[in-house]
Scaffold this motif. Sequence first.
Motif, PDB file in Angstrom:
ATOM      1  N   ALA A  64       0.669  -1.115   0.127  1.00 24.63           N
ATOM      2  CA  ALA A  64      -0.087  -0.051  -0.282  1.00 24.63           C
ATOM      3  C   ALA A  64       0.890   1.429   0.088  1.00 24.63           C
ATOM      4  O   ALA A  64       0.549   2.291  -0.533  1.00 24.63           O
ATOM      5  CB  ALA A  64      -1.000  -0.072   1.150  1.00 24.63           C
ATOM      6  N   ASP A  65       1.868   1.238   0.819  1.00 20.81           N
ATOM      7  CA  ASP A  65       2.951   2.316   0.639  1.00 20.81           C
ATOM      8  C   ASP A  65       3.499   2.504  -0.750  1.00 20.81           C
ATOM      9  O   ASP A  65       3.728   4.016  -1.096  1.00 20.81           O
ATOM     10  CB  ASP A  65       4.112   2.169   1.577  1.00 20.81           C
ATOM     11  N   ILE A  66       3.935   1.477  -1.280  1.00 22.56           N
ATOM     12  CA  ILE A  66       4.252   1.940  -2.893  1.00 22.56           C
ATOM     13  C   ILE A  66       3.002   2.375  -3.638  1.00 22.56           C
ATOM     14  O   ILE A  66       3.277   3.488  -4.762  1.00 22.56           O
ATOM     15  CB  ILE A  66       4.658   0.571  -3.343  1.00 22.56           C
ATOM     16  N   PHE A  67       1.967   1.761  -3.736  1.00 21.65           N
ATOM     17  CA  PHE A  67       0.825   2.342  -4.411  1.00 21.65           C
ATOM     18  C   PHE A  67       0.471   3.895  -4.059  1.00 21.65           C
ATOM     19  O   PHE A  67       0.137   4.753  -4.946  1.00 21.65           O
ATOM     20  CB  PHE A  67      -0.477   1.500  -3.966  1.00 21.65           C
ATOM     21  N   GLN A  68       0.299   4.187  -2.895  1.00 19.77           N
ATOM     22  CA  GLN A  68       0.135   5.515  -2.411  1.00 19.77           C
ATOM     23  C   GLN A  68       1.363   6.530  -2.953  1.00 19.77           C
ATOM     24  O   GLN A  68       0.988   7.555  -3.050  1.00 19.77           O
ATOM     25  CB  GLN A  68       0.256   5.782  -0.841  1.00 19.77           C
ATOM     26  N   ALA A  69       2.735   6.108  -2.873  1.00 17.57           N
ATOM     27  CA  ALA A  69       3.626   6.974  -3.692  1.00 17.57           C
ATOM     28  C   ALA A  69       3.365   7.069  -5.101  1.00 17.57           C
ATOM     29  O   ALA A  69       3.665   8.145  -5.597  1.00 17.57           O
ATOM     30  CB  ALA A  69       5.045   6.129  -3.435  1.00 17.57           C
ATOM     31  N   ASN A 121     -12.014   2.926  -8.296  1.00 14.27           N
ATOM     32  CA  ASN A 121     -12.129   3.540  -7.373  1.00 14.27           C
ATOM     33  C   ASN A 121     -12.118   3.016  -6.065  1.00 14.27           C
ATOM     34  O   ASN A 121     -12.680   3.513  -5.047  1.00 14.27           O
ATOM     35  CB  ASN A 121     -13.452   4.510  -7.457  1.00 14.27           C
ATOM     36  N   VAL A 122     -11.119   2.181  -5.639  1.00 16.18           N
ATOM     37  CA  VAL A 122     -10.637   1.835  -4.541  1.00 16.18           C
ATOM     38  C   VAL A 122      -9.801   2.690  -3.860  1.00 16.18           C
ATOM     39  O   VAL A 122      -8.609   2.744  -4.236  1.00 16.18           O
ATOM     40  CB  VAL A 122     -10.130   0.307  -4.832  1.00 16.18           C
ATOM     41  N   GLU A 123     -10.210   2.940  -2.823  1.00 18.39           N
ATOM     42  CA  GLU A 123      -9.055   3.679  -1.567  1.00 18.39           C
ATOM     43  C   GLU A 123      -8.110   2.960  -1.227  1.00 18.39           C
ATOM     44  O   GLU A 123      -8.701   1.907  -0.399  1.00 18.39           O
ATOM     45  CB  GLU A 123      -9.993   4.507  -0.594  1.00 18.39           C
ATOM     46  N   ILE A 124      -6.983   3.220  -1.410  1.00 18.92           N
ATOM     47  CA  ILE A 124      -6.004   2.243  -0.906  1.00 18.92           C
ATOM     48  C   ILE A 124      -5.696   2.796   0.656  1.00 18.92           C
ATOM     49  O   ILE A 124      -4.847   3.572   0.832  1.00 18.92           O
ATOM     50  CB  ILE A 124      -4.683   2.525  -1.717  1.00 18.92           C
TER      51      ILE A 124
END
Length: 211
Positions: A64-69, A121-124
């Motif tokens: 999830a950290d990678i996706f948010q970055a 539209n998935v909130e990570i």
Amino acid sequence: MEYGKIIAVTGLPGLYELVSSKSDGAIVRSLDDKSTRFVSSRVHNFSHLESIEIYTVRDNVNLADIFQAMQGSSEKLPDGKDNNALKKYFEKVYPDLDFERVYASDMKKMVKWLGILDANNVEIKLRELTEEPAEEAVAEAQKPEPVAEEPAKAPAKKAATKAAAKKEKPAEEKAEAAEKPKKKAAPKAKKEEADEEPAKKKAAPAKKAKK
């Protein structure tokens, strides 16, 4: 759609929403074509995205950290077929990745999966783990344990009393049984008298016969 319900299934492309779990598999819904199907756990393995970690030059980080970055970067998503473009992209977006252990196939999956999540539209966001409050845990640990010695002694005494009563009863019964036959001795004497009386009565006709 919750990020915590999104899974990857080995042997199947894309991502899936976990609808329900069964003892021999799971019912999943494809994020690509929205089709629902049963997937056997004997054939496939399931991986929740929120449980996947990625190698870095420091400690491992959650996917999830990678996706948010990636979402927060202004860099355009690279072509998944170009390995060099993939590496250059992640060197800018997340330079701490351990590129010796994170392969081009892994980077390709991350790019593809993020595209599917954004399209749905998935909130990570990782689910918060519910933990027992520290105060309750301490109070629970400090509760005195019940003493088992006293309850254990009481039944033992009762058992001994019962055993003693059982031993005494047979002795009393034997004493009563020994006395009962003595009382019944009188009927036997009467029986002997009854046997003697017919013999005397039979003797009288014999005297009459001599006359």
